[in-house]
Write a protein that holds these residues in place. Structure first.
Motif, PDB file in Angstrom:
ATOM      1  N   TRP A  57       0.801  -1.219   0.000  1.00 41.58           N
ATOM      2  CA  TRP A  57       0.000   0.000   0.000  1.00 41.58           C
ATOM      3  C   TRP A  57       0.835   1.271   0.000  1.00 41.58           C
ATOM      4  N   ARG A  58       2.023   1.261   0.600  1.00 42.22           N
ATOM      5  CA  ARG A  58       2.860   2.467   0.634  1.00 42.22           C
ATOM      6  C   ARG A  58       3.428   2.837  -0.736  1.00 42.22           C
ATOM      7  N   TYR A  59       3.414   1.907  -1.662  1.00 43.79           N
ATOM      8  CA  TYR A  59       4.026   2.127  -2.967  1.00 43.79           C
ATOM      9  C   TYR A  59       3.035   2.652  -4.008  1.00 43.79           C
ATOM     10  N   CYS A  60       1.980   3.337  -3.583  1.00 39.73           N
ATOM     11  CA  CYS A  60       0.944   3.773  -4.523  1.00 39.73           C
ATOM     12  C   CYS A  60       1.448   4.813  -5.517  1.00 39.73           C
ATOM     13  N   ALA A  61       2.534   5.508  -5.241  1.00 33.72           N
ATOM     14  CA  ALA A  61       3.075   6.511  -6.171  1.00 33.72           C
ATOM     15  C   ALA A  61       4.569   6.285  -6.418  1.00 33.72           C
ATOM     16  N   LEU A  62       5.031   5.066  -6.230  1.00 33.76           N
ATOM     17  CA  LEU A  62       6.447   4.752  -6.362  1.00 33.76           C
ATOM     18  C   LEU A  62       6.794   4.411  -7.807  1.00 33.76           C
ATOM     19  N   ASP A  63       7.928   4.884  -8.257  1.00 28.20           N
ATOM     20  CA  ASP A  63       8.455   4.548  -9.578  1.00 28.20           C
ATOM     21  C   ASP A  63       9.925   4.212  -9.401  1.00 28.20           C
ATOM     22  N   GLY A  64      10.245   2.937  -9.334  1.00 28.79           N
ATOM     23  CA  GLY A  64      11.632   2.535  -9.157  1.00 28.79           C
ATOM     24  C   GLY A  64      11.762   1.131  -8.603  1.00 28.79           C
ATOM     25  N   ASN A  65      12.975   0.792  -8.210  1.00 29.36           N
ATOM     26  CA  ASN A  65      13.265  -0.519  -7.631  1.00 29.36           C
ATOM     27  C   ASN A  65      13.089  -0.445  -6.120  1.00 29.36           C
ATOM     28  N   LEU A  66      12.562  -1.499  -5.545  1.00 27.92           N
ATOM     29  CA  LEU A  66      12.286  -1.530  -4.108  1.00 27.92           C
ATOM     30  C   LEU A  66      13.564  -1.777  -3.302  1.00 27.92           C
ATOM     31  N   CYS A  67      13.849  -0.867  -2.372  1.00 29.98           N
ATOM     32  CA  CYS A  67      15.006  -1.051  -1.487  1.00 29.98           C
ATOM     33  C   CYS A  67      14.779  -2.218  -0.532  1.00 29.98           C
ATOM     34  N   SER A  68      13.529  -2.549  -0.253  1.00 36.46           N
ATOM     35  CA  SER A  68      13.242  -3.676   0.637  1.00 36.46           C
ATOM     36  C   SER A  68      13.676  -5.005   0.013  1.00 36.46           C
ATOM     37  N   SER A  69      13.949  -5.022  -1.275  1.00 32.60           N
ATOM     38  CA  SER A  69      14.459  -6.219  -1.942  1.00 32.60           C
ATOM     39  C   SER A  69      15.945  -6.097  -2.280  1.00 32.60           C
ATOM     40  N   CYS A  70      16.575  -4.991  -1.857  1.00 32.97           N
ATOM     41  CA  CYS A  70      17.984  -4.747  -2.197  1.00 32.97           C
ATOM     42  C   CYS A  70      18.868  -4.668  -0.960  1.00 32.97           C
ATOM     43  N   GLY A  71      18.410  -5.152   0.167  1.00 33.09           N
ATOM     44  CA  GLY A  71      19.221  -5.099   1.377  1.00 33.09           C
ATOM     45  C   GLY A  71      18.831  -3.987   2.326  1.00 33.09           C
ATOM     46  N   GLY A  72      17.881  -3.158   1.940  1.00 37.06           N
ATOM     47  CA  GLY A  72      17.390  -2.102   2.826  1.00 37.06           C
ATOM     48  C   GLY A  72      16.027  -2.487   3.371  1.00 37.06           C
ATOM     49  N   SER A  73      15.262  -1.481   3.766  1.00 36.90           N
ATOM     50  CA  SER A  73      13.906  -1.744   4.251  1.00 36.90           C
ATOM     51  C   SER A  73      12.945  -0.819   3.516  1.00 36.90           C
ATOM     52  N   VAL A  74      11.707  -0.791   3.960  1.00 34.52           N
ATOM     53  CA  VAL A  74      10.708   0.073   3.342  1.00 34.52           C
ATOM     54  C   VAL A  74      11.113   1.535   3.483  1.00 34.52           C
ATOM     55  N   SER A  75      11.760   1.877   4.606  1.00 31.79           N
ATOM     56  CA  SER A  75      12.069   3.284   4.873  1.00 31.79           C
ATOM     57  C   SER A  75      13.555   3.586   5.026  1.00 31.79           C
ATOM     58  N   GLN A  76      14.449   2.610   4.829  1.00 28.29           N
ATOM     59  CA  GLN A  76      15.881   2.850   4.963  1.00 28.29           C
ATOM     60  C   GLN A  76      16.637   2.298   3.770  1.00 28.29           C
ATOM     61  N   CYS A  77      17.636   3.070   3.333  1.00 36.29           N
ATOM     62  CA  CYS A  77      18.478   2.658   2.208  1.00 36.29           C
ATOM     63  C   CYS A  77      19.367   1.489   2.608  1.00 36.29           C
ATOM     64  N   PRO A  78      19.781   0.676   1.651  1.00 36.44           N
ATOM     65  CA  PRO A  78      20.725  -0.409   1.952  1.00 36.44           C
ATOM     66  C   PRO A  78      22.092   0.161   2.338  1.00 36.44           C
ATOM     67  N   PRO A  79      22.915  -0.614   3.012  1.00 29.75           N
ATOM     68  CA  PRO A  79      24.261  -0.145   3.370  1.00 29.75           C
ATOM     69  C   PRO A  79      25.042   0.266   2.124  1.00 29.75           C
TER      70      PRO A  79
END
Length: 178
Positions: A74-96
């Motif tokens: 639901w938070r991704y209703c206006a998102l355009d890009g790759n999900l950080c939650s699948s790249c080592g980060g979380s919904v609200s934090q960037c990956p290392p």
């Protein structure tokens, strides 16, 4: 034999002449030009038809509204890009190794669990190569045209950072929309 050949060619000539005269009576140069112009303009408009920016990726399962690694979260209703939650980060934090963008776009998304609208800040994470193993999400709810920068999601928001390479995008809650 020659007489038969002359008769046959004369018959074919008469059929061709009749067909040509009927065509000439039923149409004009103007109608030909109008039809040709319509076909030409219609052919030019074909590239302007809607196209699939998801590059053929299939939609996730119905239960994905609660899964932060799925584009239907639901938070991704206006998102355009790759999900950080699948790249080592979380919904609200960037990956290392990636830093959060200094500029952002904001969307308003409805949480189906409580029925409330939330302001969501979409931040690109910059400084690393693009995360290829994450799903590419392109949701455009309430997106505005490109000349309204803060409401448009097709921009590389890493432009204000020292390292302008795009890695992925996070969706941080800002507050409840009123």
């Amino acid at each position: 034999m020659i007489a038969l050949f002359d008769t046959l060619t004369g018959f074919i000539d008469r059929i061709a002449e009749r067909g040509s005269r009927r065509l000439a009576l039923g149409s004009s140069r103007r109608s030909f030009l109008a039809r040709s112009g319509t076909a030409l303009v219609g052919g030019m408009l074909l590239p302007a038809l809607p196209f699939d920016r998801t590059f053929g990726q299939a939609l996730a399962a119905v239960g994905a509204v609660d899964d932060p690694t799925a584009c239907e979260y639901w938070r991704y209703c206006a998102l355009d890009g790759n999900l950080c939650s699948s790249c080592g980060g979380s919904v609200s934090q960037c990956p290392p190794g990636a830093e959060i963008s200094k500029v952002t776009w904001v969307g308003t998304c409805r949480n189906p669990a409580d029925g409330k609208d939330y302001l969501v800040s979409y931040n690109d994470c910059c400084g690393r190569a693009i995360c290829d193993n994450a799903p590419f999400c392109n949701s455009n709810e309430r997106e505005r045209p490109g000349y309204r920068m803060g409401l448009h999601n097709d921009i590389n928001w890493c432009m204000a950072n020292t390292s302008q390479g795009y890695h992925c995008t996070v969706a941080a809650l800002v507050g409840i929309a009123e």
